[in-house]
Design a protein around this motif. Structure first.
Motif, short mmCIF file in Angstrom:
data_model
loop_
_atom_site.label_atom_id
_atom_site.label_comp_id
_atom_site.label_asym_id
_atom_site.label_seq_id
_atom_site.Cartn_x
_atom_site.Cartn_y
_atom_site.Cartn_z
N LEU A 293 28.50 12.11 43.79
CA LEU A 293 28.30 13.54 43.60
C LEU A 293 29.49 14.28 44.21
O LEU A 293 29.99 13.89 45.28
N GLY A 294 29.96 15.31 43.54
CA GLY A 294 31.08 16.08 44.08
C GLY A 294 30.75 16.62 45.46
O GLY A 294 29.67 17.18 45.68
N LYS A 295 31.66 16.45 46.40
CA LYS A 295 31.43 16.92 47.77
C LYS A 295 31.42 18.44 47.82
O LYS A 295 30.68 19.04 48.61
N TYR A 296 32.24 19.07 47.01
CA TYR A 296 32.34 20.52 46.95
C TYR A 296 32.17 20.99 45.51
O TYR A 296 32.20 20.19 44.57
N GLU A 297 32.04 22.31 45.33
CA GLU A 297 32.06 22.86 43.99
C GLU A 297 33.41 22.58 43.34
O GLU A 297 34.42 22.46 44.02
N VAL A 298 33.43 22.48 42.01
CA VAL A 298 34.69 22.32 41.30
C VAL A 298 35.52 23.59 41.51
O VAL A 298 35.03 24.70 41.28
N THR A 299 36.74 23.42 41.97
CA THR A 299 37.58 24.58 42.26
C THR A 299 38.29 25.08 41.01
O THR A 299 38.33 24.41 39.97
#
Length: 204
Positions: A100-106
């Motif tokens: 799972l992505g650690k952060y939102e997609v930038t």
């Protein structure tokens, strides 16, 4: 900066600002001293080399963490404030782990994938553009499906057989967000601006 105490008993690490010293208190298991300041790119490369997480090259180093399989109670108790009618509690078992992505997609990551796309979509759709490290916005569900299609095509040679980049299921998302907790929020049952920005706080 680092400072050697005169009696040689300790080595202190901290910073000096406006005649006030701020020293680090804790344990350090690794320390490296360089003869110059490292660039942001060099720091990023060091972090990537030593991190257990997975980085997606074609999405400008989008960082993904491994979520172990497990069982949790999905939904919320009937007496929880703000509860919705469709949040009946159910025990859910995830038999397979997932990334799972650690952060939102930038914005920068979205642009890296969508530049030159054949769908006529803007690679820079955000309401607040030119902020590469902030989350991308003004992206619809259909836009995201096209983003994932392009990402899967770009990363095809790096993915194990049968794997693909997809949106998490509702169960996967809640399982990861709960992080093993059973409270209303991952940090407890109360919310205030020390934990998050949200609509009714006036900051969201």
């Amino acid at each position: 900066y680092a400072q050697q105490i005169l009696d040689g008993s300790n080595f202190r690490i901290g910073r000096h600002n406006d005649n006030a010293n701020h020293w680090y208190v804790g344990l350090i298991d690794d320390i490296r001293i360089y003869d110059r300041a490292l660039s942001a790119e060099e720091v990023g490369l060091l972090y990537r080399a030593e991190s257990p997480n997975y980085f997606v090259d074609s999405a400008k180093d989008l960082e993904m963490i491994w979520v172990e399989p497990g069982t949790f109670t999905m939904g919320s108790p009937v007496d929880e404030p703000g509860r919705q009618n469709d949040e009946n509690q159910t025990e859910v078992t995830l038999t397979r782990g997932f990334y799972l992505g650690k952060y939102e997609v930038t914005q920068a990551q979205y642009e890296a994938v969508m530049t030159g796309n054949g769908y006529g979509l803007s690679p820079t759709p955000s309401n607040w553009p030119n902020n590469p490290n902030r989350p991308v916005d003004k992206v619809s569900y259909n836009d995201l499906q096209k983003f994932l299609t392009i990402l899967n095509q770009s990363e095809q040679s790096n993915l194990p057989e049968g794997w693909a980049y997809v949106l998490p299921t509702e169960a996967e998302w809640e399982y990861a967000c709960r992080a093993g907790t059973t409270t209303t929020y991952s940090w407890g049952d109360e919310i205030n601006t020390s934990f998050a920005n949200y609509t009714s706080s006036g900051n969201g």
